[in-house]
Design a protein around this motif. Structure first.
Motif, PDB file in Angstrom:
ATOM      1  N   THR A  73     -95.710  12.955  17.375  1.00  0.00           N
ATOM      2  CA  THR A  73     -94.528  13.105  16.529  1.00  0.00           C
ATOM      3  C   THR A  73     -93.555  11.964  16.771  1.00  0.00           C
ATOM      4  O   THR A  73     -93.002  11.391  15.823  1.00  0.00           O
ATOM      5  N   SER A  74     -93.363  11.592  18.030  1.00  0.00           N
ATOM      6  CA  SER A  74     -92.429  10.505  18.323  1.00  0.00           C
ATOM      7  C   SER A  74     -92.939   9.167  17.800  1.00  0.00           C
ATOM      8  O   SER A  74     -92.151   8.350  17.319  1.00  0.00           O
ATOM      9  N   VAL A  75     -94.245   8.930  17.863  1.00  0.00           N
ATOM     10  CA  VAL A  75     -94.796   7.688  17.304  1.00  0.00           C
ATOM     11  C   VAL A  75     -94.518   7.621  15.810  1.00  0.00           C
ATOM     12  O   VAL A  75     -94.122   6.576  15.283  1.00  0.00           O
ATOM     13  N   ASN A  76     -94.705   8.731  15.125  1.00  0.00           N
ATOM     14  CA  ASN A  76     -94.513   8.732  13.675  1.00  0.00           C
ATOM     15  C   ASN A  76     -93.069   8.563  13.250  1.00  0.00           C
ATOM     16  O   ASN A  76     -92.797   8.330  12.070  1.00  0.00           O
ATOM     17  N   LYS A  77     -92.155   8.625  14.177  1.00  0.00           N
ATOM     18  CA  LYS A  77     -90.753   8.342  13.871  1.00  0.00           C
ATOM     19  C   LYS A  77     -90.469   6.843  13.886  1.00  0.00           C
ATOM     20  O   LYS A  77     -89.420   6.400  13.416  1.00  0.00           O
ATOM     21  N   ALA A  78     -91.384   6.058  14.416  1.00  0.00           N
ATOM     22  CA  ALA A  78     -91.233   4.600  14.418  1.00  0.00           C
ATOM     23  C   ALA A  78     -91.663   4.065  13.055  1.00  0.00           C
ATOM     24  O   ALA A  78     -92.745   4.397  12.561  1.00  0.00           O
ATOM     25  N   PHE A  79     -90.821   3.267  12.449  1.00  0.00           N
ATOM     26  CA  PHE A  79     -91.108   2.726  11.125  1.00  0.00           C
ATOM     27  C   PHE A  79     -92.416   1.946  11.132  1.00  0.00           C
ATOM     28  O   PHE A  79     -92.645   1.136  12.023  1.00  0.00           O
ATOM     29  N   GLY A  80     -93.271   2.209  10.146  1.00  0.00           N
ATOM     30  CA  GLY A  80     -94.502   1.443   9.981  1.00  0.00           C
ATOM     31  C   GLY A  80     -95.713   2.005  10.696  1.00  0.00           C
ATOM     32  O   GLY A  80     -96.762   1.375  10.706  1.00  0.00           O
ATOM     33  N   THR A  81     -95.594   3.182  11.278  1.00  0.00           N
ATOM     34  CA  THR A  81     -96.731   3.756  12.001  1.00  0.00           C
ATOM     35  C   THR A  81     -97.363   4.894  11.224  1.00  0.00           C
ATOM     36  O   THR A  81     -96.713   5.573  10.419  1.00  0.00           O
ATOM     37  N   ARG A  82     -98.643   5.070  11.489  1.00  0.00           N
ATOM     38  CA  ARG A  82     -99.397   6.208  10.983  1.00  0.00           C
ATOM     39  C   ARG A  82    -100.205   6.724  12.171  1.00  0.00           C
ATOM     40  O   ARG A  82    -101.316   6.269  12.422  1.00  0.00           O
ATOM     41  N   CYS A  83     -99.610   7.649  12.903  1.00  0.00           N
ATOM     42  CA  CYS A  83    -100.253   8.196  14.096  1.00  0.00           C
ATOM     43  C   CYS A  83    -100.921   9.514  13.746  1.00  0.00           C
ATOM     44  O   CYS A  83    -100.303  10.394  13.149  1.00  0.00           O
ATOM     45  N   ALA A  84    -102.174   9.639  14.137  1.00  0.00           N
ATOM     46  CA  ALA A  84    -102.927  10.874  13.891  1.00  0.00           C
ATOM     47  C   ALA A  84    -103.212  11.572  15.212  1.00  0.00           C
ATOM     48  O   ALA A  84    -103.675  10.947  16.163  1.00  0.00           O
ATOM     49  N   LEU A  85    -102.933  12.847  15.250  1.00  0.00           N
ATOM     50  CA  LEU A  85    -103.304  13.687  16.381  1.00  0.00           C
ATOM     51  C   LEU A  85    -104.773  14.038  16.208  1.00  0.00           C
ATOM     52  O   LEU A  85    -105.155  14.633  15.201  1.00  0.00           O
ATOM     53  N   VAL A  86    -105.587  13.616  17.158  1.00  0.00           N
ATOM     54  CA  VAL A  86    -107.031  13.846  17.051  1.00  0.00           C
ATOM     55  C   VAL A  86    -107.501  14.705  18.218  1.00  0.00           C
ATOM     56  O   VAL A  86    -106.871  14.741  19.276  1.00  0.00           O
ATOM     57  N   ARG A  87    -108.627  15.377  18.011  1.00  0.00           N
ATOM     58  CA  ARG A  87    -109.140  16.262  19.060  1.00  0.00           C
ATOM     59  C   ARG A  87    -110.568  15.953  19.446  1.00  0.00           C
ATOM     60  O   ARG A  87    -111.101  16.492  20.398  1.00  0.00           O
ATOM     61  N   ASP A  88    -111.190  15.073  18.648  1.00  0.00           N
ATOM     62  CA  ASP A  88    -112.589  14.744  18.876  1.00  0.00           C
ATOM     63  C   ASP A  88    -112.905  13.432  18.156  1.00  0.00           C
ATOM     64  O   ASP A  88    -112.044  12.853  17.498  1.00  0.00           O
ATOM     65  N   CYS A  89    -114.139  12.993  18.276  1.00  0.00           N
ATOM     66  CA  CYS A  89    -114.543  11.717  17.664  1.00  0.00           C
ATOM     67  C   CYS A  89    -114.486  11.776  16.144  1.00  0.00           C
ATOM     68  O   CYS A  89    -114.097  10.799  15.494  1.00  0.00           O
ATOM     69  N   ALA A  90    -114.868  12.914  15.570  1.00  0.00           N
ATOM     70  CA  ALA A  90    -114.872  13.037  14.106  1.00  0.00           C
ATOM     71  C   ALA A  90    -113.471  12.850  13.529  1.00  0.00           C
ATOM     72  O   ALA A  90    -113.299  12.156  12.518  1.00  0.00           O
ATOM     73  N   THR A  91    -112.448  13.457  14.159  1.00  0.00           N
ATOM     74  CA  THR A  91    -111.099  13.298  13.621  1.00  0.00           C
ATOM     75  C   THR A  91    -110.560  11.890  13.880  1.00  0.00           C
ATOM     76  O   THR A  91    -109.804  11.358  13.064  1.00  0.00           O
ATOM     77  N   ALA A  92    -110.963  11.262  14.977  1.00  0.00           N
ATOM     78  CA  ALA A  92    -110.548   9.879  15.234  1.00  0.00           C
ATOM     79  C   ALA A  92    -111.139   8.939  14.177  1.00  0.00           C
ATOM     80  O   ALA A  92    -110.456   8.042  13.677  1.00  0.00           O
ATOM     81  N   ILE A  93    -112.391   9.149  13.846  1.00  0.00           N
ATOM     82  CA  ILE A  93    -113.047   8.329  12.815  1.00  0.00           C
ATOM     83  C   ILE A  93    -112.386   8.558  11.463  1.00  0.00           C
ATOM     84  O   ILE A  93    -112.074   7.606  10.738  1.00  0.00           O
ATOM     85  N   HIS A  94    -112.164   9.810  11.099  1.00  0.00           N
ATOM     86  CA  HIS A  94    -111.521  10.126   9.821  1.00  0.00           C
ATOM     87  C   HIS A  94    -110.128   9.482   9.747  1.00  0.00           C
ATOM     88  O   HIS A  94    -109.756   8.915   8.710  1.00  0.00           O
ATOM     89  N   ALA A  95    -109.373   9.580  10.830  1.00  0.00           N
ATOM     90  CA  ALA A  95    -108.019   9.026  10.842  1.00  0.00           C
ATOM     91  C   ALA A  95    -108.019   7.542  10.501  1.00  0.00           C
ATOM     92  O   ALA A  95    -107.183   7.069   9.722  1.00  0.00           O
ATOM     93  N   LYS A  96    -108.963   6.813  11.048  1.00  0.00           N
ATOM     94  CA  LYS A  96    -109.017   5.360  10.823  1.00  0.00           C
ATOM     95  C   LYS A  96    -109.697   5.024   9.499  1.00  0.00           C
ATOM     96  O   LYS A  96    -109.184   4.234   8.712  1.00  0.00           O
ATOM     97  N   ARG A  97    -110.849   5.621   9.258  1.00  0.00           N
ATOM     98  CA  ARG A  97    -111.652   5.282   8.078  1.00  0.00           C
ATOM     99  C   ARG A  97    -110.959   5.674   6.780  1.00  0.00           C
ATOM    100  O   ARG A  97    -110.982   4.935   5.800  1.00  0.00           O
TER     101      ARG A  97
END
Length: 176
Positions: A73-97
């Motif tokens: 949440t704090s990262v997403n308050k910084a202008f220009g960021t898109r931070c995703a909370l991930v729990r596994d490899c699948a969500t990390a891949i989805h967040a980036k891809r």
């Protein structure tokens, strides 16, 4: 690749292991803290990682706290960021891809060391796959910041931004 890394006091040990892992793969790590287990406030470190990534000083960011929720949440308050909370490899891949996330967050008390490494590797090794639809979604996400653009100059790279809160912390005014 240059990767910004930050955490709260609860998961400092795991952050250091993630840092060592990234360095072993040849990445440059910019560790903004925290560096020990002394109680601290995660927004400071989330903001620093977000600003390093948004400014282009770092290519990507990785943040962790106990659950990953607060620091993301704090990262997403910084202008220009898109931070995703991930729990596994699948969500990390989805967040980036699919969402072109430039920072990921995860719970250091939720995922183990080996899974943390796999999540970070999945995120770093995935490329954004742009489509017209995905680009429009990202454009809409980033447009939310436009309403607050006037506040950016008071927040970005403002080393004194958290001084008031740190002073209160030092005086023992926080009891959370």
């Amino acid at each position: 690749m240059k990767i910004a890394l930050g955490c709260d006091h609860i998961v400092t040990s795991l952050k250091m292991e993630v840092s060592d892992h990234l360095k072993s793969l040849g990445h440059e790590v910019v560790d903004v803290g925290t560096y020990d287990n002394t109680r601290t406030h995660y927004p400071i470190f989330g903001k620093k990682v977000g600003e390093l990534v948004a400014s282009g000083d770092c290519d990507l960011g990785v943040v962790l706290c106990g659950t990953g929720v607060g620091i993301s949440t704090s990262v997403n308050k910084a202008f220009g960021t898109r931070c995703a909370l991930v729990r596994d490899c699948a969500t990390a891949i989805h967040a980036k891809r699919d969402l072109n996330a430039n920072v990921i967050s995860f719970g250091g008390m939720i995922v183990g060391r080996d899974l943390a490494f796999e999540i970070v590797d999945s995120f770093i090794n995935t490329e954004y796959e742009p489509t017209e639809e995905k680009d429009k979604i990202i454009e809409k996400l980033m447009a939310i910041e436009e309403k607050y653009k006037d506040d950016e100059k008071d927040q970005v790279s403002n080393e004194k931004f958290f001084d008031e809160f740190i002073e209160k912390w030092d005086r023992g005014e926080y009891h959370d």
